[in-house]
Motif scaffolding. Structure first.
Motif, PDB file in Angstrom:
ATOM      1  N   GLY A   1       1.602 -15.809  -9.908  1.00  0.00           N
ATOM      2  CA  GLY A   1       0.907 -14.843  -9.068  1.00  0.00           C
ATOM      3  C   GLY A   1       1.859 -13.972  -8.271  1.00  0.00           C
ATOM      4  N   HIS A   2       2.941 -14.602  -7.771  1.00  0.00           N
ATOM      5  CA  HIS A   2       3.928 -13.851  -7.002  1.00  0.00           C
ATOM      6  C   HIS A   2       4.540 -12.727  -7.840  1.00  0.00           C
ATOM      7  CE1 HIS A   2       7.225 -13.088  -4.244  1.00  0.00           C
ATOM      8  NE2 HIS A   2       8.105 -13.358  -5.199  1.00  0.00           N
ATOM      9  N   TYR A   3       4.930 -13.044  -9.054  1.00  0.00           N
ATOM     10  CA  TYR A   3       5.569 -12.026  -9.891  1.00  0.00           C
ATOM     11  C   TYR A   3       4.564 -11.022 -10.463  1.00  0.00           C
ATOM     12  CZ  TYR A   3      10.071 -14.306  -9.550  1.00  0.00           C
ATOM     13  OH  TYR A   3      11.255 -14.807  -9.069  1.00  0.00           O
ATOM     14  N   GLU A   4       3.299 -11.407 -10.559  1.00  0.00           N
ATOM     15  CA  GLU A   4       2.283 -10.422 -10.954  1.00  0.00           C
ATOM     16  C   GLU A   4       2.154  -9.340  -9.888  1.00  0.00           C
ATOM     17  OE1 GLU A   4       0.299  -9.772 -13.558  1.00  0.00           O
ATOM     18  OE2 GLU A   4       1.318 -11.281 -14.761  1.00  0.00           O
ATOM     19  N   VAL A   5       2.177  -9.746  -8.608  1.00  0.00           N
ATOM     20  CA  VAL A   5       2.106  -8.771  -7.516  1.00  0.00           C
ATOM     21  C   VAL A   5       3.326  -7.853  -7.553  1.00  0.00           C
ATOM     22  CG1 VAL A   5       2.066  -8.488  -5.011  1.00  0.00           C
ATOM     23  CG2 VAL A   5       0.703 -10.289  -6.083  1.00  0.00           C
ATOM     24  N   LEU A   6       4.523  -8.441  -7.708  1.00  0.00           N
ATOM     25  CA  LEU A   6       5.735  -7.617  -7.787  1.00  0.00           C
ATOM     26  C   LEU A   6       5.697  -6.693  -8.998  1.00  0.00           C
ATOM     27  CD1 LEU A   6       8.471 -10.254  -6.808  1.00  0.00           C
ATOM     28  CD2 LEU A   6       7.429  -8.502  -5.373  1.00  0.00           C
ATOM     29  N   ARG A   7       5.061  -7.148 -10.059  1.00  0.00           N
ATOM     30  CA  ARG A   7       4.922  -6.284 -11.248  1.00  0.00           C
ATOM     31  C   ARG A   7       4.045  -5.080 -10.932  1.00  0.00           C
ATOM     32  NH1 ARG A   7       1.413  -7.227 -15.969  1.00  0.00           N
ATOM     33  NH2 ARG A   7       2.126  -5.912 -17.689  1.00  0.00           N
ATOM     34  N   CYS A   8       3.034  -5.284 -10.107  1.00  0.00           N
ATOM     35  CA  CYS A   8       2.192  -4.164  -9.689  1.00  0.00           C
ATOM     36  C   CYS A   8       3.012  -3.139  -8.914  1.00  0.00           C
ATOM     37  CB  CYS A   8       1.024  -4.672  -8.836  1.00  0.00           C
ATOM     38  SG  CYS A   8      -0.181  -5.664  -9.751  1.00  0.00           S
ATOM     39  N   PHE A   9       3.867  -3.604  -7.997  1.00  0.00           N
ATOM     40  CA  PHE A   9       4.736  -2.684  -7.267  1.00  0.00           C
ATOM     41  C   PHE A   9       5.652  -1.920  -8.232  1.00  0.00           C
ATOM     42  CE2 PHE A   9       3.651  -5.118  -3.436  1.00  0.00           C
ATOM     43  CZ  PHE A   9       3.485  -4.082  -2.528  1.00  0.00           C
ATOM     44  N   HIS A  10       6.162  -2.626  -9.221  1.00  0.00           N
ATOM     45  CA  HIS A  10       7.031  -1.982 -10.208  1.00  0.00           C
ATOM     46  C   HIS A  10       6.276  -0.881 -10.953  1.00  0.00           C
ATOM     47  CE1 HIS A  10       9.913  -1.281 -13.307  1.00  0.00           C
ATOM     48  NE2 HIS A  10       9.172  -1.852 -14.261  1.00  0.00           N
ATOM     49  N   LEU A  11       5.010  -1.153 -11.295  1.00  0.00           N
ATOM     50  CA  LEU A  11       4.214  -0.133 -11.987  1.00  0.00           C
ATOM     51  C   LEU A  11       3.976   1.069 -11.091  1.00  0.00           C
ATOM     52  CD1 LEU A  11       1.599  -2.473 -13.751  1.00  0.00           C
ATOM     53  CD2 LEU A  11       3.468  -1.228 -14.851  1.00  0.00           C
ATOM     54  N   LEU A  12       3.721   0.821  -9.800  1.00  0.00           N
ATOM     55  CA  LEU A  12       3.423   1.920  -8.879  1.00  0.00           C
ATOM     56  C   LEU A  12       4.665   2.714  -8.479  1.00  0.00           C
ATOM     57  CD1 LEU A  12       0.887   0.091  -6.534  1.00  0.00           C
ATOM     58  CD2 LEU A  12       0.357   1.811  -8.272  1.00  0.00           C
ATOM     59  N   ALA A  13       5.849   2.092  -8.587  1.00  0.00           N
ATOM     60  CA  ALA A  13       7.067   2.747  -8.112  1.00  0.00           C
ATOM     61  C   ALA A  13       7.393   4.008  -8.901  1.00  0.00           C
ATOM     62  CB  ALA A  13       8.243   1.773  -8.181  1.00  0.00           C
ATOM     63  N   GLY A  14       6.936   4.094 -10.109  1.00  0.00           N
ATOM     64  CA  GLY A  14       7.243   5.280 -10.891  1.00  0.00           C
ATOM     65  C   GLY A  14       6.649   6.554 -10.306  1.00  0.00           C
ATOM     66  N   LYS A  15       5.480   6.449  -9.659  1.00  0.00           N
ATOM     67  CA  LYS A  15       4.793   7.621  -9.111  1.00  0.00           C
ATOM     68  C   LYS A  15       4.787   7.628  -7.584  1.00  0.00           C
ATOM     69  CE  LYS A  15       2.029  11.186  -8.806  1.00  0.00           C
ATOM     70  NZ  LYS A  15       2.566  12.558  -8.979  1.00  0.00           N
ATOM     71  N   TYR A  16       4.715   6.447  -6.989  1.00  0.00           N
ATOM     72  CA  TYR A  16       4.495   6.359  -5.550  1.00  0.00           C
ATOM     73  C   TYR A  16       5.655   5.645  -4.863  1.00  0.00           C
ATOM     74  CZ  TYR A  16      -0.213   7.393  -7.206  1.00  0.00           C
ATOM     75  OH  TYR A  16      -1.285   7.963  -7.811  1.00  0.00           O
ATOM     76  N   ALA A  17       6.895   5.906  -5.282  1.00  0.00           N
ATOM     77  CA  ALA A  17       8.058   5.249  -4.691  1.00  0.00           C
ATOM     78  C   ALA A  17       8.183   5.585  -3.209  1.00  0.00           C
ATOM     79  CB  ALA A  17       9.325   5.649  -5.435  1.00  0.00           C
ATOM     80  N   GLY A  18       7.903   6.848  -2.828  1.00  0.00           N
ATOM     81  CA  GLY A  18       8.044   7.246  -1.430  1.00  0.00           C
ATOM     82  C   GLY A  18       7.102   6.482  -0.525  1.00  0.00           C
ATOM     83  N   LYS A  19       5.850   6.363  -0.935  1.00  0.00           N
ATOM     84  CA  LYS A  19       4.889   5.638  -0.110  1.00  0.00           C
ATOM     85  C   LYS A  19       5.281   4.169   0.013  1.00  0.00           C
ATOM     86  CE  LYS A  19       0.855   8.584  -0.941  1.00  0.00           C
ATOM     87  NZ  LYS A  19       0.649   8.884   0.501  1.00  0.00           N
ATOM     88  N   ILE A  20       5.752   3.598  -1.070  1.00  0.00           N
ATOM     89  CA  ILE A  20       6.153   2.183  -1.026  1.00  0.00           C
ATOM     90  C   ILE A  20       7.318   2.004  -0.063  1.00  0.00           C
ATOM     91  CG2 ILE A  20       7.123   0.294  -2.376  1.00  0.00           C
ATOM     92  CD1 ILE A  20       5.551   1.331  -4.778  1.00  0.00           C
ATOM     93  N   MET A  21       8.319   2.880  -0.136  1.00  0.00           N
ATOM     94  CA  MET A  21       9.488   2.728   0.725  1.00  0.00           C
ATOM     95  C   MET A  21       9.120   2.937   2.185  1.00  0.00           C
ATOM     96  SD  MET A  21      11.731   1.882  -1.411  1.00  0.00           S
ATOM     97  CE  MET A  21      13.305   2.047  -0.608  1.00  0.00           C
ATOM     98  N   ASP A  22       8.207   3.871   2.457  1.00  0.00           N
ATOM     99  CA  ASP A  22       7.763   4.068   3.846  1.00  0.00           C
ATOM    100  C   ASP A  22       7.060   2.816   4.353  1.00  0.00           C
ATOM    101  OD1 ASP A  22       8.818   6.591   3.764  1.00  0.00           O
ATOM    102  OD2 ASP A  22       6.905   7.581   3.285  1.00  0.00           O
ATOM    103  N   THR A  23       6.246   2.252   3.516  1.00  0.00           N
ATOM    104  CA  THR A  23       5.545   1.017   3.914  1.00  0.00           C
ATOM    105  C   THR A  23       6.535  -0.103   4.195  1.00  0.00           C
ATOM    106  OG1 THR A  23       3.655   1.665   2.548  1.00  0.00           O
ATOM    107  CG2 THR A  23       3.801  -0.649   3.212  1.00  0.00           C
ATOM    108  N   LEU A  24       7.548  -0.242   3.336  1.00  0.00           N
ATOM    109  CA  LEU A  24       8.545  -1.293   3.534  1.00  0.00           C
ATOM    110  C   LEU A  24       9.302  -1.072   4.827  1.00  0.00           C
ATOM    111  CD1 LEU A  24      10.034  -1.731  -0.063  1.00  0.00           C
ATOM    112  CD2 LEU A  24       8.219  -3.032   1.043  1.00  0.00           C
ATOM    113  N   LEU A  25       9.634   0.159   5.129  1.00  0.00           N
ATOM    114  CA  LEU A  25      10.372   0.460   6.351  1.00  0.00           C
ATOM    115  C   LEU A  25       9.553   0.094   7.587  1.00  0.00           C
ATOM    116  CD1 LEU A  25      13.021   1.622   7.394  1.00  0.00           C
ATOM    117  CD2 LEU A  25      11.955   3.876   7.391  1.00  0.00           C
TER     118      LEU A  25
END
Length: 1744
Positions: free
Chosen positions: A362-386
């Protein structure tokens, strides 16, 4: 249909229509079999409830075989049986279904008709329970359908499933959908065409399903259908229409139901299965619908996380949705991306448990979702992480770091543009984080950044280096101990990885790690820092100085600690500033790097701790690459020196010496190029003292003990000062060393020995300085000595003892100890001539005052070592400075007055004390008042040394005793060489006998001590004394003696030590023995030259010394004899008596082995010199017997007895006659005596002849009176006493020739006596005179001393062992082995066991003596006198041996004698004797061609009578022996001699085939075979001839023999095999005979059960085909065996009858009754019978 369906009964065409059977009979058989087959199968079905698992398995195998052979008919019967038994148990139904599954899962397909019935049956069982899942029944039913559907009938299965699902509109059974789902996985290609139809039928009622288990089955099926469509679409060639396109509408409808209705279920398993199905269904939906629903679907999926649904399944569904949508339109998720990222962030597992696969998935499935989204929404992900990295929640920060790390590892390119702000945030986290888990996560992120070359800041390096250190006190609030340890190890490995792999950080790491290397906080990890620096400088030895910008700080990165609040003490920045103030850094712009000399000085100090081998290796490797920074010319020197140090790094002393040489050579090399280098380096070293504090501050980080490094630093300063000439610098550094020593802690918590260890480097350093600057050092020590010895107060209060200034006392103690140790080091290091000039009375008085006034072992040891160093210098300079040491007598008295007493705390001082005594005696001097008495010193030394050695133990009761023993042993081992050196000096001063007597007198008591360690040491000292004495003794002159009177006494004392239990004592004592004899020889010849090194006795002693260390008693015994021989040759006659007296006294030595050695030497000495001691023989004998009573050592007793035997050889009659009168049983001394007597062959021969004469007419048992009844008979005393003596004498090999001469008489006497002693009790105890070896005791109340040991004897056992020893002595191993086979022989109550050994006895005799040899005739004639003996036992022995000799084919006179006595024994009143005679008669046929006809008639008549002999209670079975005898005669004699009784004999032995006795059965079967073997059928006999009468017996016995072949007894099976081969030769059936001869060959092993089953089927078929007319007779002969007592026979009879009934020419009313009798065996008590009955019915009705 199967080709065998035309014969449903199961009988093959060639068997159903044999040549003798008519067509009508075959038709009737085929018409009758089906009903019987049905009944058989019903019986087998009923037996499936058997309790035995193997029986049930056999029934299953039978069903499988029948169904495979007749699938259509058998499946019809099975389905009908199931229909009639509707209430059959689930277990039975499961067994039936398992049988069907075994059939259908094979690669051979069944006919479609059979599959149809099986499909219907499986469907009925699958859907029998409507609302409940019954795995026991439904699972095998489902597997049957799937197995059939995997083949060509897949469509049939699907159609049946659809048909069975009911009319359209009804809900099909849930197991049907489960089955279709599994079928989709098993046969994807076969099911895909039907998916659209299946889904179409399911759609109408999907919304109406309410039960969860039905939803579960439907969701499973639809999910598998979707997977099958996806797989089929992947494999579909380009251009063809995919099957998924045809099913899009159905999938869409099902998707709506599952998502909108069923997903609301509260059952977790159902929801999980639905979500998995949705994950597979979603990619199959229409594209427009996917894009249209995506913005609404994602929030709905996210809402599922708030329910009690499996999160892994939800995430898997979400991942499928994201992947599908992003591949179609990248903009479709814009409206929900913020909520999606927020929810996914919450789903990240903070601490994934890798032992739980589902959690990690389950943990790696969630990270896989982030990997899929990073191609288009990398900026939003990085802002959220910050944002989350800046929160106060630790869990949020860890989640953000985990996501960031995953993205760095998987798609760093997509997020690289947004990393700078995150890196700045990470730098802040590095300084503020306290949690260990957070730090571990940060470390992973740093590694990911470094791998992508994204690190340029030194804060990250500081983080890794800082957390490589261990906390001094771990706080459990921030993490567990295991987590802290994991963090430290991870940081260490990470730092080395960054230094060795990531090339972009090399220069940054070089500068930062060099700064950390010089900081106190990081001392604990300097080893790892050096390892990393070595790797960095190996890549590039130079440092690139980057110019920092103006706004950067000028302090090293370590100052971050101070700024962040994590620094300790003054902070890393303060430490760096301190380094800068001292000029220890090199500035290049704004970058600060420590100077090379500072790094070199730091390395030298750290190398001083040789315990940290790994750190030292890393530092040496670092220096090897760092040398260009110090001086490039050092390469060759350091290459050689560093290699040597690495080679000796595991040897502390050698390593430290190599390190000192390294420092000296490097300083000399560099000082030659820069004259100020040494002074500059000394200052650098002194400046770094603050890095090694004596009292470690309370740092947050762990610091090791730095005393070794501090000591090395001071020694490096001292070694460097040897190159310095500046006086001020020298004084400053000397003061530094002294101050450092005095600042070492000393209080009640610190032991003085520990303080001494700490200041040892200071003393060494002062010694090194004295090499070049002696005067400066002596001046400083004199000042300290005056200060330490000065009284500080003389006032009133100084006399009050209760007021003490403890601080000043400790300071004085520290000063005095430093002066003493430093002065000793100066004596060792400085030039002797210069150092002795500074040795004045003041220093000596100081040492004596300290030695006399202190009881402290530490300072006493230091003073003694200093005195020892002074003595060494005096001895070295004795020629240059002839003036002796003053006050040496006073010094010696003070030294040797030091007590070495229990608990021996001062024992470590003893080696030094002894060496001082030796050195002071060696110094000597002309002043008599200063002379030292060596004997007094030696006596005190021995008392101290050996008194301590007595405390050594071999076994310990506690750990404390073990430690104390190790303590004593260690220091005694160090003291022994010094004690030897002391005695050497004493003897060399006065080499006279008086001195020798004095030393021996002191050592004598210690050499007899019970403690082996004391004896070892005393022996070494005495040996050393004699060695020195021989070299120093005076010869000739008026003062030298002419005789050495101590020889006998010294030898008598040292001989026991030569046989000591300790090997070292023995070896040293033999050396002492040699030296004693050499001294005596020297004094007698008055010249040393008389000792010829080539003398024979010296060579013998050398050989003894070489072999005496062995632990083999026999070899030591031989060496003792050699010692006695040498002594007898070398000593004078006037020493004999003194020597013998001393040896006799030594028999009571506390050491047992020494007592033994004394007795052995005494024996050999008497053997050689007994003629000169004849006047003492009577007393010697009496004294020897008394010594046997008093001596405790068995071997010593043996030596005394051997001395007695030596005396007995002169008077054999007087001694041996007395020994026979001793009470029985003989005691151990008399037993040993008999053994020793046998060493004389002549004496032994006289005794054996006398024994035979006494036993020839004697009755071995006491006569019984009339009232004895059943009381056990007793053995007679006089003969039994002789047997007891023979029992002890026979094993002796020395009497071999005497026994060989009297073999015949001795053998017959022992053979018959063994039989006579069977079941005899021991003799009655009678009064007897007590022997000297048995002290008389007071009489009991019965008037005599009861002999309790006599009644324990077994006369038969004594006779048996005597007989066996007799044969072993004569090397007749084959006969002797016979007596050991039966271990119950001696305890037998009858002759059964005795008779059994007669056969191998006879064989052994014939092999040993040759049958017709004169020796054998002599033995037979000697035995004949016992045939007419009045004693039964002797007759049994004689006749028994005669009967066993007949099979060996005697001839001539020997055969006549044997047969004559056997014939006479046929009328013996004893039945055992008659039986033995009959056994011999049975072998008459094996006699020679002349003897066999002569005695055959008499033998046959006797054996025929024996068959009818029914004597009861006899040891021999007369009928059995008679049958065996007749069998042998049949094999040997011509058939015409025995033909008249063939038929009658066959009839008479047939009842024995069923005998309960295995031997009787075997004998009867073998006899019948021998009877057939003797009969030859040429085919021309008339119907009335004996051959035809015999053939009737052959047919009647053929199948009983075949059935008994199945018995487990191998002997019966073997007998049946041989007899069947012979019977088949007479049957006139060619194929039967061929098969019998081939399959029943005699060389084959016994048939196993499985082999028998396969053989009997084929063999019975051949018999039935070839002897068809006798089939009914064969069946009749087998019918009684159905009730046999042996289960194997019953089972085999059922199988044979079942096979034979297939070959009957006509059927009658007995058919059903036979089947019923076989069916009865299905209920037999033995599982094997039930199993074989089932097999038999299978053969009866099935395919054979």
């Amino acid at each position: 249909m199967d080709k065998r369906q035309g014969s449903p009964s199961g009988v093959p065409s060639n068997a159903a229509t044999p040549a003798a059977a008519s067509t009508a009979a075959a038709a009737a058989q085929n018409a009758d079999k089906p009903t019987v087959l049905e009944g058989v199968m019903h019986n087998i079905f009923d037996s499936l409830t058997d309790k035995d698992e193997q029986v049930r398995q056999a029934m299953q195998q039978a069903i499988v075989k029948i169904v495979e052979t007749h699938p259509v008919r058998a499946t019809l019967i099975l389905t009908e049986y199931r229909a009639k038994n509707a209430k059959m148990s689930e277990q039975t139904v499961a067994l039936l279904l398992d049988c069907i599954h075994r059939v259908v899962r094979t690669d051979t397909p069944l006919p479609t008709a059979a599959n149809e019935k099986l499909i219907l049956l499986a469907l009925e069982e699958l859907t029998r329970n409507v609302d409940q899942h019954v795995p026991l029944v439904q699972n095998p039913a489902l597997l049957i359908l799937v197995s059939i559907g995997r083949g060509e009938d897949c469509s049939l299965v699907v159609e049946s499933l659809l048909t069975h699902s009911g009319p359209v509109g009804t809900v099909p059974h849930f197991m049907l959908m489960q089955c279709l789902g599994q079928l989709a996985m098993a046969n994807t290609a076969g099911l895909v065409p039907h998916i659209k139809t299946i889904l179409s039928r399911c759609q109408p009622h999907l919304g109406g399903i309410k039960q969860d288990h039905i939803k579960l089955a439907y969701a499973y099926a639809i999910g598998r259908f979707s997977e099958a469509l996806l797989e089929h679409g992947t494999n579909t060639p380009t251009g063809e229409t995919k099957a998924s396109a045809n099913c899009a509408i159905e999938i869409s409808v099902a998707y709506d139901v599952l998502f909108n209705q069923w997903l609301q279920s509260r059952e977790i398993k159902v929801c999980m299965e639905i979500l998995q199905a949705l994950s597979s269904m979603y990619p199959l939906l229409p594209t427009d619908r996917i894009l249209d629903q995506a913005p609404r679907l994602v929030p709905q999926i996210l809402a599922l996380y708030r329910r009690s649904v499996d999160r892994n399944a939800v995430t898997q569904f979400l991942c499928s949705v994201l992947k599908t949508n992003l591949s179609l339109d990248a903009q479709v998720l814009d409206g929900v991306i913020d909520a999606l990222i927020t929810h996914l962030f919450d789903l990240v597992c903070v601490y994934p448990d890798y032992e739980k696969p589902q959690t990690v998935k389950g943990h790696y499935e969630v990270l896989r979702c982030f990997h899929l989204l990073a191609g288009k929404y990398a900026g939003k992900i990085m802002d959220t992480l910050l944002i989350h990295l800046r929160t106060n929640s630790e869990r949020e920060r860890i989640k953000a770091l985990l996501i960031l790390t995953h993205l760095l590892n998987s798609c760093a390119v997509q997020i690289e543009s947004r990393l700078q702000s995150l890196i700045e945030c990470l730098k802040q986290l590095i300084l503020t984080e306290r949690s260990v888990k957070m730090k571990l996560t940060l470390l992973k992120t740093i590694v990911a950044l470094a791998q992508k070359s994204l690190i340029r800041d030194k804060e990250f390096v500081w983080f890794v280096v800082r957390h490589s250190c261990k906390y001094s006190k771990i706080s459990q609030e921030h993490g567990t101990l295991e987590e802290h340890a994991t963090l430290v190890l991870s940081c260490e490995n990470t730092l080395f990885m960054l230094a060795s792999t990531v090339g972009t950080l090399d220069e940054l790491l070089k500068r930062e790690l060099l700064n950390y290397f010089l900081l106190l906080d990081y001392t604990d990890i300097c080893g790892n820092l050096a390892k990393c620096l070595a790797s960095l400088f190996a890549k590039s030895p130079h440092i690139e100085y980057d110019i920092a910008s103006d706004d950067e700080q000028s302090v090293p990165a370590a100052a971050v600690e101070a700024g962040s609040g994590t620094g300790t003490g003054a902070g890393a920045g303060g430490a760096a500033a301190a380094v800068e103030d001292r000029g220890g850094v090199i500035k290049r712009g704004k970058v600060i790097v420590p100077s090379a000399e500072s790094i070199y000085a730091r390395c030298l100090a750290l190398l001083g701790n040789q315990q940290c081998i790994k750190r030292a290796s890393n530092i040496l490797s670092f220096l090897k690459y760092y040398h260009p920074q110090l001086n490039p010319a050092l390469e060759e020197l350091w290459e050689r020196r560093i290699s040597d140090m690495l080679l000796h790094i595991n040897k502390p002393e050698a390593y430290l010496q190599q390190l000192h040489d390294f420092v000296l050579e490097t300083n000399e090399f560099l000082n030659a190029r820069d004259e100020h280098f040494a002074q500059r380096l000394a200052s650098k070293l002194a400046d770094q003292m603050y890095l090694y504090p004596m009292h470690l501050p309370h740092f947050e980080w762990q610091l090791p003990d730095l005393s070794a490094e501090r000591g090395m630093l001071l020694q490096a300063v001292a070694l460097t000062l040897c190159q310095v000439t500046d006086v001020a610098c020298i004084h400053t550094k000397i003061d530094l060393i002294v101050t450092t020593a005095r600042q070492e802690r000393l209080d009640k918590h610190v032991k003085h020995a520990e303080y001494e260890r700490r200041i040892e480097p200071c003393a060494r350093a002062l010694g090194y300085i004295s090499r070049q600057h002696l005067a400066h050092v002596i001046k400083k020590l004199s000042e300290l000595a005056q200060m330490g010895g000065r009284k500080h107060s003389t006032g009133f209060f100084s006399n009050l003892h209760f007021i003490k200034d403890t601080h000043k006392e400790l300071e004085n103690y520290k000063s005095n100890l430093l002066v003493v140790k430093a002065f000793g080091r100066i004596m060792d290091e400085a030039d002797p001539l210069q150092s002795l000039q500074h040795l004045d009375d003041a220093m000596l008085n100081f040492l004596m005052i300290q030695l006399a006034g202190h009881k402290d072992q530490t300072i006493m040891s230091a003073i003694l070592q200093t005195l020892l160093s002074i003595c060494n210098q005096l001895i070295v300079t004795k020629e240059q400075l002839p003036a002796p040491l003053k006050h040496r007598k006073q010094i010696m008295e003070t030294v040797f007055s030091i007590p070495i007493e229990s608990p021996f705390h001062d024992l470590p001082l003893l080696p030094t004390i002894l060496k001082l005594g030796t050195d002071f005696i060696r110094i000597g001097g002309s002043d008599s008042s200063e002379c030292v008495d060596g004997s007094v010193i030696f006596e005190i030394a021995c008392k101290n040394f050996f008194g301590c050695a007595q405390q050594l133990k071999m076994k310990f009761e506690s750990q404390e005793e073990d430690e104390h023993n190790s303590f004593l042993a260690k220091h005694l081992n160090e003291s022994l060489p010094q004690l030897n050196a002391l005695v050497r000096v004493i003897v060399e001063l006065d080499p006279s006998p008086s001195t020798l007597d004095l030393i021996i007198g002191i050592l004598e008591c210690w050499m007899r001590d019970k403690n082996s360690e004391v004896r070892i040491c005393a022996s070494h000292v005495l040996n050393n004394t004699l060695e020195v004495y021989i070299k120093s003794m005076k010869i000739g002159g008026c003062e030298a003696p002419s005789k050495f009177n101590q020889t006998g006494q010294m030898l008598g004392k040292i001989v026991p030590r030569c046989i000591d239990s300790n090997g070292t004592v023995r070896q040293v004592s033999v050396d002492i023995l040699q030296k004693t004899l050499e001294i005596a020889c020297i004094y007698e010849t008055l010249t040393i030259a008389s000792i010829d090194s080539s003398a024979e006795w010296l060579k013998e002693i050398e050989s003894i010394k070489e072999h005496i260390i062995t632990d083999e008693p026999k070899q030591i015994y031989n060496l003792a004899g050699d010692i006695a021989k040498i002594i007898a040759q070398r000593i004078s006659s006037f020493q004999y008596l003194q020597f013998c007296k001393t040896l006799l006294q030594s028999l009571r030595d506390p050491e047992q082995s020494s007592t033994i050695g004394a007795s052995v030497v005494l024996k050999f000495f008497i053997q050689q010199k007994g003629s000169e001691l004849f006047h003492a023989i009577p007393d010697l004998v009496k004294g020897s017997l008394v010594a046997l009573q008093l001596c405790d050592a068995p071997r010593a007793k043996s030596g005394v007895l051997k001395a007695l035997v030596a005396l007995t050889k002169h008077h054999p009659k007087l001694v041996c006659a007395e020994m026979l009168q001793q009470p029985l049983p003989y005691d151990e001394h008399l037993v040993e005596y008999w053994h020793l007597v046998c060493n004389d062959p002549d004496l032994t021969g006289l005794m054996l002849d006398n024994f035979l004469q006494l036993l020839s007419g004697a009755c071995l048992s006491e006569p019984q009176d009339g009232v004895a009844g059943d009381r056990q008979r007793l053995a007679s005393v006089p003969p039994f006493a002789i047997f007891c003596a023979l029992h002890e004498m026979m094993p002796c090999k020395d009497i071999h020739n005497q026994l060989e001469t009297r073999f015949a008489d001795m053998f017959c006497m022992l053979l018959t006596s063994l039989s006579s002693y069977t079941n005899l009790g021991p003799p009655m105890p009678v009064g007897a005179p007590s022997s000297p070896s048995q002290p008389s005791k007071s009489s009991s109340k019965f008037g005599f001393v009861p002999n309790k040991e006599l009644v324990k004897l077994n006369p038969c056992q004594i006779a048996l062992e005597t007989f066996q020893a007799f044969l072993n002595n004569l090397e007749m191993e084959q006969i002797a082995t016979v007596l050991t086979v039966n271990i119950q022989l001696a305890s037998s109550t009858d002759w059964h066991n005795y008779i059994e050994l007669l056969t191998p006895m006879a064989i052994g005799l014939s092999n040993q003596l040759q049958l017709n040899s004169p020796a054998m005739r002599q033995l037979i004639n000697a035995l004949s006198k016992y045939v007419a003996s009045p004693h039964d036992g002797q007759r049994v022995a004689a006749v028994g041996l005669y009967s066993r000799l007949v099979p060996l084919k005697p001839c001539g006179e020997l055969a006549a004698t044997i047969m004559l006595h056997l014939g006479a024994a046929l009328s013996d009143p004893n039945a055992v004797v008659r039986g033995l005679s009959l056994q011999g008669m049975g072998y008459v046929g094996q006699l020679g061609e002349h003897e066999a006809p002569r005695y055959s008639e008499m033998a046959i008549q006797a054996l025929l009578k024996g068959v009818d002999d029914t004597v009861g209670d006899c040891l021999i079975n007369v009928p059995l022996e008679s049958m065996r005898g007749l069998s042998r005669i049949l094999q040997a004699l011509p058939s015409d001699r025995v033909e008249p009784f063939h038929v009658s004999l066959a009839i008479r032995i047939r009842p024995f085939f069923g005998s309960y006795s295995m031997e009787m059965r075997e004998a009867a079967i073998i006899l019948f075979g021998d009877l057939c073997e003797s009969k030859h059928d040429d085919g021309s006999s008339s119907p009335t001839s004996s051959m035809e009468a015999l053939r009737e017996q052959l047919f009647a016995n053929l199948f009983p023999l075949l059935l008994h072949l199945s018995e487990n007894e191998s002997s019966i099976a073997s007998a049946c095999k041989g007899t069947l081969r012979r019977v088949c030769r007479l049957l006139r059936a060619v194929r039967v005979n061929e098969m019998a001869q081939q399959q029943l060959c005699p060389d084959a092993d016994a048939l196993h059960q499985l082999q028998y089953n396969s053989f009997v089927v084929e063999f019975v078929k051949v018999i039935a085909l070839e002897l068809t007319e006798h089939t009914q007779d064969f069946v009749d002969s087998c019918m009684p065996k159905l009730r046999s007592q042996w289960p194997e026979v019953r089972g085999s009879a059922a199988i044979v009858i079942g096979i034979l009934h297939n070959f009957l020419s006509e059927r009658n009313t007995q058919t059903e009754s036979v089947a019923n009798k076989i069916a009865v065996l299905l209920k037999d008590e033995h599982p094997t019978v039930r199993i074989r009955a089932a097999q038999a019915l299978g053969y009866f009705f099935g395919d054979i």
